[in-house]
Structure formats: structure tokens, C-alpha cells
Design a protein around this motif. Structure first.
Motif, short mmCIF file in Angstrom:
data_model
loop_
_atom_site.label_atom_id
_atom_site.label_comp_id
_atom_site.label_asym_id
_atom_site.label_seq_id
_atom_site.Cartn_x
_atom_site.Cartn_y
_atom_site.Cartn_z
N THR A 218 42.34 42.01 31.49
CA THR A 218 42.47 41.23 32.07
C THR A 218 41.45 40.25 33.14
OG1 THR A 218 43.85 43.12 32.27
CG2 THR A 218 43.13 41.87 34.08
N THR B 191 47.66 40.34 43.36
CA THR B 191 47.28 39.32 43.51
C THR B 191 48.49 37.96 43.95
OG1 THR B 191 46.37 38.92 40.98
CG2 THR B 191 46.54 36.93 42.35
N PHE C 259 40.97 37.44 36.54
CA PHE C 259 41.32 36.83 37.33
C PHE C 259 41.64 36.08 37.54
CE2 PHE C 259 37.11 39.04 39.17
CZ PHE C 259 37.99 39.84 40.35
N LYS D 234 44.39 44.26 39.82
CA LYS D 234 43.76 43.62 39.89
C LYS D 234 44.25 42.67 41.32
CE LYS D 234 45.20 39.86 37.54
NZ LYS D 234 45.65 38.98 37.11
N ASP E 218 49.58 44.32 38.99
CA ASP E 218 49.03 43.05 39.88
C ASP E 218 49.27 42.37 41.12
OD1 ASP E 218 48.13 40.41 39.96
OD2 ASP E 218 48.96 39.84 38.66
N VAL F 241 48.81 47.06 33.83
CA VAL F 241 48.34 46.14 34.52
C VAL F 241 48.71 46.21 36.03
CG1 VAL F 241 47.38 44.34 35.42
CG2 VAL F 241 46.75 44.63 33.48
N ILE G 50 39.12 43.77 40.54
CA ILE G 50 39.19 44.04 40.03
C ILE G 50 38.93 45.62 38.85
CG2 ILE G 50 40.06 44.51 36.51
CD1 ILE G 50 39.74 41.21 36.56
#
Length: 380
Positions: free
Chosen positions: A378, A54, A380, A173, A52, A50, A178
Motif C-alpha cells: 500500500t 485519501t 501514498f 490509508k 482508503d 485497505v 498509513i
């Protein structure tokens, strides 16, 4: 020691034989021929990575994607995608801006990145055209079975040549999306309202879009969907545009809508499923009817990678399944004829699978054929 009854000894021997057989099957490696109904082998990737982003900037995402390996596109294909840059900006402005940042980092024109993101479909389509002209079998197929339920769940098996199986499946993500990054670009994925997956159709479904003024790149179509508020919003956004080859996109949104949409140079087709969902494989209705009339069901499925049987299996599932859930879609993707493993030398297999649950904001992706590994979750 007390003597055991003969039937107990026979049962124990049978268990030992079964265990030995299972161990032998498990020793198989990716690329080995496997039994059709009891395929087992070692996994290429037990968990999915993943990436990430974010809370991170668009520039940071562009920097990450700029480092990813990708297909190489010849100059004539790159030149044809110059027109797609502004078209992409109209359907997916934020994504196009991010790709322009990536182009600066790589030191290439952005149309090169859009061409590279669409190149695999073009290359497979050209191989199919050549095979049909020379009346030869297709060496490297590019397929998939896609499914959407009426509750915001959509997914697919990603079916390719065994050489496409790798140990580096990754999910990106961000705050709003995603997706699976392929060739440094946006592919299958989900936003806060819409999830989208893809089927290859190719030459049997109409004219390609290369050289047309309304061309958009495949990754921009994905970005337009994951940024949409609903399937209808997506349809309104992409209406009037075409893809490099005929493609089908299967979608679900958080309002319970589902659709399969074919995009090609002849226009856009919205396919009807049933009230519970829709499935799609690698053919049109016209191609299916022609092949079944000429060859019959069994031979047609053998010749065309079970494309007709895979689609029929989805609609049969929609007719009988007592529940439509993430788990039931994962179960479906494990079953023949949808799940494709190497059998009698036929080099067209499931290399990964994905399920997007839009309502609950979670993606489930397997880094290998889901028969040989588990899904990574995975959210949010």
C-alpha cells in the motif's frame, strides 16, 4: 517401454515421498504444531484489506474507527487515563481531536478509548507479574522483533498467542498516514517522514506509568511519530511523558536516521545500534545479562521465547547482508529464530509482519505469518 535405471526409479520415489510430505504439511491449520525448520500450513488471510481515506475527512475516519472491535478496559484503568487526554493533545493534537469525534459517535468519554487502546499491554504485563509471583510459565505472551535500517525502512514481526491470529488485518490509508488500526486506534505505521513499530517490554524494564500525571496512551505515541518530521522531532515531542507499561518503539525516518526508544516511568532511553541499523526484541540489556548468567544461552532462549536469539539474529544480519532493502527485511522475517510458528505446543507465534519504506512511501503488510502468505503493498 524402455526400462529405467534403478537410480532413476529411486529418485522418482523420493520425489513422490517429498510431495506427499509437503501436501501433509500444507494440510496443517493455524494452531497445529509444525516442524521447526519446515513449518507449512494453510493461511488465515492471503491479502490485507485497505481502508482508503485519501481525500476524506477526519470525521469519516472517526466514524470508521468507531465501528471497530476493541479491548474492554475496567473503570479504574479508564479513570487513570483522564489525565492522558490533555497530554495526548500536546503530543498529537489532530489525532486526539479525531479520537474525541469517535468518542462522541460511540457515546463514551474519550479517555475510555485511550484506555482501551493501551489495555492489551497492561493486561499482558499483569499476567507476567502474576506468573512471576506464582513461579508459573506465562500463558499469553505479547512480543515482537523490530528492525530499522539506515535508509528509511523499519518493520516488525507481530508475535502473539495463536488466538490473536485473525482474518481481518486491515491497513488504514489517509493523505498523510498509513497505519494498522488496533482496538479502533492508531498503531504501527508511517507518515511522510517517519515510520514506527513497537516491542513489548513489561515489568522487567521498569515501573509502569498508570496513575502518573505524565501518562500518554500508546496510540497517541504512534500518532506523534507518524506526524513528526524526523526521529529527533518525535523525541523532542514525547520527552517527559510515560506509557502504561514499559515499551520500546523502533523508528526510521526519510533522512536515514534509525533508533530504538524505550519509554517507561523511569524516563526515556535512546538505544544505540550500529551504522547500518538496529534491532530490538523483548528485553533490556540488564535482564538479558541476568538470565544468561543464571541459565546459559540455550535455556534462557527456550524460557523466554527466543528473545535474546531474535535480537542477536538481527545484528548478525546487519553485519553480513550485502543489501538493506524491503526484500531483505522480508527475508529476515521469514527466518528462524525471528519467525515464530507453533512448535511443541509453545503458544507464541508470528501472526503478521509489516515493513514500512518511508522514503518511497510504501507499506508492506502480511495478514498472517509471512511464511504462510505474501505481503500486500500500500503506497501514498
Amino acid at each position: 517401454m524402455k526400462n529405467l535405471p534403478s537410480y532413476t526409479l529411486k529418485a522418482s520415489a523420493a520425489i513422490l515421498l517429498m510431495s506427499a510430505a509437503n501436501l501433509a504439511l500444507a494440510a496443517n491449520k493455524p494452531g497445529d504444531d509444525l516442524p521447526y525448520f519446515n513449518a507449512q500450513r494453510t493461511t488465515a488471510q492471503p491479502t490485507v484489506e485497505v481502508a482508503d481515506f485519501t481525500g476524506k475527512s477526519q470525521q469519516q475516519l472517526a466514524t470508521y474507527l468507531a465501528e471497530q472491535p476493541r479491548e474492554q478496559a475496567p473503570q479504574n484503568i479508564i479513570n487513570s487515563f483522564k489525565v492522558a487526554v490533555e497530554n495526548n493533545r500536546k503530543i498529537a493534537p489532530e489525532y486526539t481531536a479525531m479520537m474525541e469525534q469517535q468518542a462522541v459517535i460511540r457515546g463514551v468519554p474519550v479517555e475510555q478509548l485511550f484506555a482501551e487502546a493501551s489495555m492489551i499491554d497492561w493486561a499482558v504485563n499483569q499476567q507476567i507479574i502474576k506468573s512471576m509471583q506464582q513461579q508459573q510459565a506465562v500463558k499469553d505472551m505479547n512480543g515482537c522483533t523490530t528492525v530499522a535500517f539506515n535508509n528509511g525502512i523499519v518493520g516488525q514481526t507481530n508475535d502473539l498467542a495463536i488466538a490473536a491470529l485473525s482474518a481481518n488485518t486491515t491497513i488504514v490509508k489517509t493523505d498523510d498516514v498509513i497505519f494498522l488500526p488496533t482496538d479502533g486506534a492508531h498503531f504501527q505505521g508511517m507518515g511522510k517522514h517517519v515510520g514506527i513499530v513497537i516491542n513489548f517490554l513489561g515489568v522487567t524494564a521498569g515501573e509502569d506509568g498508570l496513575g502518573r500525571s505524565n501518562l500518554v496512551s500508546t496510540d497517541a505515541i504512534f500518532a506523534a511519530a507518524t506526524g513528526a518530521k524526523s526521529i529527533q522531532d518525535f523525541i523532542t515531542t514525547i520527552e517527559g511523558y510515560t506509557s502504561i507499561t514499559p515499551l520500546n518503539f523502533t523508528l526510521a525516518d526519510d533522512q536515514g536516521n534509525h533508533a530504538a526508544i524505550r519509554i517507561h516511568a523511569d524516563g526515556m532511553e535512546l538505544l544505540s545500534g550500529n551504522e547500518r541499523g538496529i534491532g530490538h526484541a523483548n528485553h533490556t540489556e540488564q535482564f538479558k545479562q541476568t538470565m544468561l548468567d543464571n541459565m546459559g544461552s540455550f535455556k534462557a532462549n527456550q524460557a523466554f521465547f527466543n528473545t535474546f536469539a531474535r535480537e542477536q539474529a538481527v545484528f548478525s544480519f546487519l553485519d553480513y547482508s550485502p543489501e538493506l532493502s524491503v526484500e531483505s527485511m522480508q527475508w529476515l522475517f521469514n527466518k528462524k529464530p525471528i519467525n515464530l510458528s507453533k512448535y511443541q505446543g509453545k503458544d507464541f507465534v508470528t501472526v503478521e509482519a509489516m515493513v514500512f519504506d518511508v522514503k518511497n512511501g510504501c507499506a508492506y503488510v502480511s495478514g498472517d505469518n509471512p511464511r504462510f502468505t505474501s505481503y500486500s503493498k500500500t503506497c501514498f
